[in-house]
Motif scaffolding. Structure first.
Motif, PDB file in Angstrom:
ATOM      1  N   TRP A  58       0.837  -1.192   0.000  1.00 39.87           N
ATOM      2  CA  TRP A  58       0.000   0.000   0.000  1.00 39.87           C
ATOM      3  C   TRP A  58       0.871   1.240   0.000  1.00 39.87           C
ATOM      4  N   ASP A  64      -6.128   1.956  -0.185  1.00 37.79           N
ATOM      5  CA  ASP A  64      -4.788   2.407  -0.574  1.00 37.79           C
ATOM      6  C   ASP A  64      -3.877   1.272  -1.030  1.00 37.79           C
ATOM      7  N   PHE A  65      -4.396   0.051  -1.212  1.00 40.99           N
ATOM      8  CA  PHE A  65      -3.576  -1.084  -1.633  1.00 40.99           C
ATOM      9  C   PHE A  65      -3.483  -1.172  -3.148  1.00 40.99           C
TER      10      PHE A  65
END
Length: 353
Positions: A180, A254-255
């Motif tokens: 991430w 957010d990955f």
């Protein structure tokens, strides 16, 4: 140590054989639940342990909660396996005690590290700063338990389980091989701020459909660009001792989803269809789509909200916090006992081979 808590593609989804499962479920089934705390080490906070014990339980007051426990009691042998629970932002060891009890009654020792700068007494680093540290804190918690004179001899830490909820789910996905980036966090918030507002800003404020919303959006975007947009590094951390993971309502926008397409260990997700803090569309649903066929959707309890995975749920939550964490109207909290048993079964399947 005195308690001070006022404060893994085919086949993964197949259950263990009924006879084996029954024998495993019986392991430690009648043990009392002991609780103790390993002291802080270096910059790490304390690690709370739940474990099988032969000592009698008694009511123990822990902040607003009263739990039946055997505090600081001698441990007794269980199934020889450890599960680490990573709490959510602002969380504590107490709000996962029902799951911990279910795991202990199946013979597991359960460790909950206090995540520095993101726990009930200190949330100054909540978000990406804490997310960078949390996976290593889980690894060091395994080290601490293995080194303890009382628990180390009772455990084999070559196959450890991890459960994480919310921000702890982010930790769990990282330990499953996910990468991430803070800049990706900022990018996702720029693209979907209104739809995923609380994920982006937390409990600071919310949108109310009035003239102030425009100012809130501007300030939120400015802060996100300043503090997260420039950090384009991709972060990850795995531990060869971790052999099975469950992520509950994970923060996941957010990955790089490609890194979760083939988890490094068996991965299961518990989701909540009514989650208003980490909307499934931007978080858990994206993970399930990315790892389809290589992970398991373990549970999706009808009517559950974000806080429905907290058990016991903190009492008296009001305002924005209450609206995000309290159970949605009509939610049957009793069904969470079955969810806990599904989580226990997942770890029995993969850790007790």
């Amino acid at each position: 140590m005195h308690i001070d808590l006022a404060k893994k593609k085919s086949g993964w989804h197949k259950a263990a054989g009924a006879l084996v499962f029954g024998l495993l479920a019986a392991c430690g089934a009648h043990a009392a639940v002991g609780m103790t705390e390993l002291p802080p080490r270096g910059e790490d906070g304390p690690v709370t342990l739940y474990y099988p014990s032969a000592a009698p339980e008694r009511p123990v007051q822990l902040g607003a909660f009263t739990l039946a426990l055997a505090p600081d009691a001698p441990p007794q042998p269980g199934n020889g396996r450890l599960v680490v629970i990573s709490h959510g932002s602002g969380g504590s060891p107490v709000v996962h005690s029902d799951l911990a009890r279910a795991l202990v009654q199946a013979g597991f020792v359960v460790a909950l590290p206090e995540h520095r700068g993101d726990h009930f007494g200190d949330t100054r680093d909540a978000g990406p700063e804490s997310w960078k540290r949390r996976p290593q804190e889980v690894s060091r918690a395994i080290d601490a338990v293995a080194a303890d004179a009382r628990f180390g001899p009772l455990l084999q830490v070559d196959r450890v389980g991890v459960y994480g909820m919310s921000a702890g789910g982010h930790t769990a996905l990282t330990l499953a091989g996910g990468h991430w980036s803070p800049a990706e966090f900022q990018r996702q918030c720029a693209a979907h701020l209104d739809q995923d507002f609380q994920s982006c800003v937390g409990l600071i404020t919310s949108l109310h459909g009035n003239w102030l919303d425009g100012l809130k959006r501007w300030v939120a975007q400015a802060v996100l660009r300043r503090y997260f947009g420039s950090d384009t590094a991709w972060y990850g951390h795995t531990d060869p001792r971790i052999a099975a993971i469950v992520a509950g309502v994970p923060a996941a926008a957010d990955f790089d989803m490609a890194t979760l397409a083939h988890p490094v260990v068996p991965l299961a997700l518990v989701t909540a269809p009514g989650d208003q803090w980490l909307h499934p569309r931007f978080h858990s649903d994206r993970v399930l789509q990315a790892c389809a066929g290589a992970c398991v959707h373990l549970a999706n309890p009808p009517g559950a909200g974000h806080g429905s995975l907290l058990s016991p749920l903190p009492p008296g939550l009001t305002g924005l916090e209450g609206s995000l964490l309290n159970d949605p109207p009509g939610f049957d909290r009793g069904q969470m006992r079955a969810v806990d048993q599904q989580i226990v079964g997942w770890f029995q399947q993969w850790l007790l081979k």
